[in-house]
Scaffold this active site. Structure first.
Site, PDB file in Angstrom:
ATOM      1  N   HIS A  66       0.842  -1.206   0.000  1.00  0.00           N
ATOM      2  CA  HIS A  66       0.000   0.000   0.000  1.00  0.00           C
ATOM      3  C   HIS A  66       0.868   1.243   0.000  1.00  0.00           C
ATOM      4  O   HIS A  66       0.432   2.323  -0.383  1.00  0.00           O
ATOM      5  CB  HIS A  66      -0.964  -0.003   1.191  1.00  0.00           C
ATOM      6  CG  HIS A  66      -0.284   0.134   2.511  1.00  0.00           C
ATOM      7  ND1 HIS A  66       0.440  -0.877   3.071  1.00  0.00           N
ATOM      8  CD2 HIS A  66      -0.189   1.172   3.370  1.00  0.00           C
ATOM      9  CE1 HIS A  66       0.945  -0.476   4.219  1.00  0.00           C
ATOM     10  NE2 HIS A  66       0.581   0.773   4.426  1.00  0.00           N
ATOM     11  N   LYS A  71       9.422  -2.510   3.455  1.00  0.00           N
ATOM     12  CA  LYS A  71      10.589  -2.512   4.341  1.00  0.00           C
ATOM     13  C   LYS A  71      10.533  -3.682   5.298  1.00  0.00           C
ATOM     14  O   LYS A  71       9.455  -4.067   5.762  1.00  0.00           O
ATOM     15  CB  LYS A  71      10.584  -1.179   5.117  1.00  0.00           C
ATOM     16  CG  LYS A  71      11.804  -0.912   5.916  1.00  0.00           C
ATOM     17  CD  LYS A  71      12.573   0.295   5.409  1.00  0.00           C
ATOM     18  CE  LYS A  71      13.961   0.378   5.974  1.00  0.00           C
ATOM     19  NZ  LYS A  71      14.742  -0.854   5.934  1.00  0.00           N
ATOM     20  N   LYS A  95       3.552  -2.429  11.825  1.00  0.00           N
ATOM     21  CA  LYS A  95       4.519  -1.626  12.588  1.00  0.00           C
ATOM     22  C   LYS A  95       4.782  -0.287  11.898  1.00  0.00           C
ATOM     23  O   LYS A  95       4.751   0.767  12.525  1.00  0.00           O
ATOM     24  CB  LYS A  95       5.823  -2.426  12.685  1.00  0.00           C
ATOM     25  CG  LYS A  95       6.838  -1.895  13.631  1.00  0.00           C
ATOM     26  CD  LYS A  95       8.094  -2.772  13.633  1.00  0.00           C
ATOM     27  CE  LYS A  95       7.816  -4.193  14.064  1.00  0.00           C
ATOM     28  NZ  LYS A  95       9.027  -4.996  14.201  1.00  0.00           N
ATOM     29  N   LYS A 107       9.776  -8.858   4.612  1.00  0.00           N
ATOM     30  CA  LYS A 107      10.770  -9.500   5.478  1.00  0.00           C
ATOM     31  C   LYS A 107      11.524 -10.531   4.659  1.00  0.00           C
ATOM     32  O   LYS A 107      10.982 -11.081   3.698  1.00  0.00           O
ATOM     33  CB  LYS A 107      10.072 -10.203   6.654  1.00  0.00           C
ATOM     34  CG  LYS A 107      10.981 -10.456   7.833  1.00  0.00           C
ATOM     35  CD  LYS A 107      11.211  -9.211   8.669  1.00  0.00           C
ATOM     36  CE  LYS A 107      12.139  -9.450   9.831  1.00  0.00           C
ATOM     37  NZ  LYS A 107      12.119  -8.318  10.779  1.00  0.00           N
ATOM     38  N   SER A 364      15.697   3.419  10.675  1.00  0.00           N
ATOM     39  CA  SER A 364      15.943   3.010   9.286  1.00  0.00           C
ATOM     40  C   SER A 364      15.287   4.012   8.325  1.00  0.00           C
ATOM     41  O   SER A 364      15.838   4.332   7.274  1.00  0.00           O
ATOM     42  CB  SER A 364      15.354   1.627   9.017  1.00  0.00           C
ATOM     43  OG  SER A 364      16.264   0.630   9.401  1.00  0.00           O
TER      44      SER A 364
HETATM   45  P1  NAD Z   1      20.562 -10.915  17.775  1.00  0.00           P
HETATM   46  O1  NAD Z   1      20.885 -12.096  16.941  1.00  0.00           O
HETATM   47  O2  NAD Z   1      21.482  -9.760  17.810  1.00  0.00           O
HETATM   48  O3  NAD Z   1      20.332 -11.338  19.312  1.00  0.00           O
HETATM   49  C1  NAD Z   1      19.533 -12.393  19.733  1.00  0.00           C
HETATM   50  C2  NAD Z   1      20.051 -12.789  21.128  1.00  0.00           C
HETATM   51  O4  NAD Z   1      19.182 -13.758  21.691  1.00  0.00           O
HETATM   52  C3  NAD Z   1      21.448 -13.398  21.085  1.00  0.00           C
HETATM   53  O5  NAD Z   1      22.243 -12.865  22.123  1.00  0.00           O
HETATM   54  C4  NAD Z   1      21.187 -14.894  21.282  1.00  0.00           C
HETATM   55  O6  NAD Z   1      22.272 -15.562  21.904  1.00  0.00           O
HETATM   56  C5  NAD Z   1      19.953 -14.847  22.166  1.00  0.00           C
HETATM   57  N1  NAD Z   1      19.149 -16.060  22.054  1.00  0.00           N
HETATM   58  C6  NAD Z   1      18.859 -16.779  20.951  1.00  0.00           C
HETATM   59  N2  NAD Z   1      18.091 -17.830  21.258  1.00  0.00           N
HETATM   60  C7  NAD Z   1      17.873 -17.755  22.583  1.00  0.00           C
HETATM   61  C8  NAD Z   1      17.136 -18.541  23.493  1.00  0.00           C
HETATM   62  N3  NAD Z   1      16.457 -19.629  23.107  1.00  0.00           N
HETATM   63  N4  NAD Z   1      17.118 -18.164  24.795  1.00  0.00           N
HETATM   64  C9  NAD Z   1      17.774 -17.061  25.208  1.00  0.00           C
HETATM   65  N5  NAD Z   1      18.501 -16.284  24.389  1.00  0.00           N
HETATM   66  C10 NAD Z   1      18.533 -16.622  23.094  1.00  0.00           C
HETATM   67  O7  NAD Z   1      19.084 -10.482  17.318  1.00  0.00           O
HETATM   68  P2  NAD Z   1      18.403  -9.064  17.498  1.00  0.00           P
HETATM   69  O8  NAD Z   1      18.657  -8.278  16.272  1.00  0.00           O
HETATM   70  O9  NAD Z   1      18.714  -8.510  18.835  1.00  0.00           O
HETATM   71  O10 NAD Z   1      16.867  -9.493  17.424  1.00  0.00           O
HETATM   72  C11 NAD Z   1      16.183 -10.062  18.529  1.00  0.00           C
HETATM   73  C12 NAD Z   1      14.684  -9.970  18.281  1.00  0.00           C
HETATM   74  O11 NAD Z   1      14.333  -8.601  18.066  1.00  0.00           O
HETATM   75  C13 NAD Z   1      14.176 -10.733  17.073  1.00  0.00           C
HETATM   76  O12 NAD Z   1      12.880 -11.199  17.348  1.00  0.00           O
HETATM   77  C14 NAD Z   1      14.103  -9.666  15.997  1.00  0.00           C
HETATM   78  O13 NAD Z   1      13.164  -9.962  14.981  1.00  0.00           O
HETATM   79  C15 NAD Z   1      13.662  -8.473  16.821  1.00  0.00           C
HETATM   80  N6  NAD Z   1      13.972  -7.165  16.220  1.00  0.00           N
HETATM   81  C16 NAD Z   1      15.239  -6.805  15.922  1.00  0.00           C
HETATM   82  C17 NAD Z   1      15.481  -5.552  15.375  1.00  0.00           C
HETATM   83  C18 NAD Z   1      16.869  -5.049  15.105  1.00  0.00           C
HETATM   84  O14 NAD Z   1      17.019  -3.854  14.789  1.00  0.00           O
HETATM   85  N7  NAD Z   1      17.909  -5.844  15.223  1.00  0.00           N
HETATM   86  C19 NAD Z   1      14.420  -4.682  15.115  1.00  0.00           C
HETATM   87  C20 NAD Z   1      13.123  -5.079  15.439  1.00  0.00           C
HETATM   88  C21 NAD Z   1      12.911  -6.333  15.999  1.00  0.00           C
END
Ligand code: NAD
Length: 476
Positions: A66, A71, A95, A107, A364
């Protein structure tokens, strides 16, 4: 009626969508159009690594166009599959609408364990994946702009932008094809911390509304609250640091892949992160008591629970035992639809993912605008702003001296007041404003309409309404 079986991630998102749509005045046709994922492209490609060909599977889903570009991040994980990518793409649509970032939702994901490959291999794999998406305009500054997500970061985004620039040598806006880049590849100050910073701003805004705080059976300010954080990755580590170091929250528990860590007095997050960087996990970290069954800490007593690792960690199997009265979903989809229902019945207040982790896409958006305008934020205004404030300070000092008033400015005031805003300050200000405004739009609906029972439903109502308006204005 309580859900008995656990739906998939995409079904969870659809269930949450349907709850909100049921209280909205949408035609069934428009409702279905908004809900469905427009397209998912699956690619299987081979890369020769150390003399052997390995085949990888990747996805790019476009949930809603839309608004364009669409993104959404690119995730590297072995758990990546079509259902997950489509769920995450749908969340991106809502979002972006909620925080008024002018994008549709998308995504991507690559089914890979990035920790099993060295940097050179990962670069080859990433460039090849990017090549497949770029040639189909699934990476393009005007059509589809990825960003980092779980398992990817600045480094991967730098490879992607370079790959795009090589394939589109005359595109002056090439740098806007992806966000979350390092500064020297066209990134923006404050992007790495953005999602964690957004979680902090979201909590601050929640605690500005005593009525909302009381609904979680809490009172007072953020300072002094206890908190458990799951996942000390990009999002969790920044959120934990900011709220503990700047807002006085005690992070009493941390959950990581290899277990949990507990300290009643609050953990020193910088020290824990230092340990993790050195030893690759939290086991034996002297900052707190090690808990082998890390996930059990999700159920520990605390004021605020921040799941910041991955989806579906709060499910029908543990929802009933969750004791935190306030959960802020820093990860995407950490609570299944079934668990959501259980928690709502218990009176737990949930600040939903679509809002709570929107800091990343917000910054972003700023990065994309910076790339299209080809100029760093603040470059034109900063010194002009300084000159104006200096004029005012000098005038006050002159008046004081001339009239013998003996005014003296507080120590440090002059330096602070006379400093023009740089890019980081402007980005934080824009993010803070976005998080406050979006929260207010959710809470308005939450409090004004009795049938809107919780913040998640309110977030969906606001977002779906904006997407619907956008489709209607296009004549659909
Ligand atoms: P990342 O890979 O940097 O970090 C994930 C962390 O979680 C790691 O430290 C990992 O060791 C830990 N982890 C993984 N499995 C685990 C488990 N079973 N139990 C406990 N810890 C566990 O990822 P991120 O970028 O921080 O993203 C984390 C979440 O946030 C995801 O759901 C992602 O979609 C969401 N998110 C990220 C962003 C971003 O800008 N990076 C933006 C919006 C949403």
């Amino acid at each position: 009626m309580l859900q008995k079986t656990e739906p998939s991630f995409r079904e969870s998102v659809d269930i949450m969508f349907d709850r909100a749509a049921a209280v909205m005045d949408l035609s069934p046709g428009l409702c279905q159009k908004i809900r469905v994922c427009n397209s998912t492209y699956t690619v299987r490609f081979g890369v020769r690594l150390h003399g052997k060909i390995e085949t990888f599977t990747g996805y790019r889903s476009v949930h809603s166009e839309h608004m364009e570009p669409v993104k959404g991040g690119i995730r590297y994980s072995l758990a990546v599959n079509q259902d997950e990518v489509e769920a995450l793409a749908a969340l991106m649509t809502y979002k972006c609408a909620l925080v008024e970032a002018p994008f549709g939702g998308s995504k991507g994901g690559l089914c890979i364990d990035p920790r099993k490959y060295d940097e050179h291999d990962l670069e080859q794999i990433t460039r090849r994946f990017a090549y497949e998406l770029i040639k189909r305009d699934l990476i393009n500054p005007a059509q589809n702009v990825p960003a980092p997500d779980m398992g990817t970061g600045e480094r991967e985004m730098a490879w992607i932008v370079d790959q795009y620039a090589r394939m589109n040598t005359t595109d002056i806006n090439a740098r806007a094809c992806v966000t979350g880049k390092p500064l020297n590849s066209g990134g923006i100050q404050g992007r790495i911390e953005a999602t964690g910073r957004g979680v902090q701003y979201a909590l601050r805004e929640f605690f500005r509304h005593p009525e909302d705080v009381a609904s979680a059976h809490l009172f007072g300010s953020l300072a002094g609250k206890t908190c458990v954080v799951q996942g000390l990755g990009n999002v969790g580590s920044h959120a934990a640091r900011f709220i503990s170091e700047e807002d006085g929250v005690a992070i009493v528990g941390i959950i990581e892949r290899d277990g949990g860590l507990w300290n009643d007095k609050g953990l020193n997050i910088a020290a824990v992160l230092g340990w993790m960087a050195e030893y690759g996990g939290i086991k034996d970290c002297p900052e707190g008591r090690y808990v082998a069954e890390g996930a059990s800490l999700l159920e520990a007593e605390c004021d605020i629970l921040i799941p910041a690792a991955m989806e579906a960690v709060i499910h029908l199997g543990n929802a009933e035992r969750i004791r935190a009265p306030l959960i802020i979903e820093a990860a995407n989809g950490p609570i299944t639809a079934g668990a959501d229902e259980v928690l709502r019945h218990k009176g737990t207040i949930i600040i939903p993912d679509m809002y709570a982790n929107a800091g990343g896409v917000t910054v972003s958006y700023f990065e994309w605008v910076k790339n299209l305008s080809h100029i760093r934020f603040g470059r034109m205004q900063r010194r002009a702003e300084e000159a104006r404030t200096r004029l005012l300070v000098n005038e006050l000092e002159r008046l004081s001296a001339d009239k013998g008033l003996g005014w003296t400015l507080s120590p440090g005031f002059k330096d602070k007041y006379q400093t023009g805003s740089d890019e980081l300050e402007l980005v934080r200000s824009g993010l803070d404003d976005t998080m406050r405004t979006a929260y207010q739009s959710m809470r308005e609906v939450w409090h004004a309409r009795p049938e809107v029972t919780d913040l998640r439903m309110a977030a969906y109502v606001v977002a779906i309404d904006r997407v619907a308006q956008s489709y209607r204005s296009k004549g659909l």
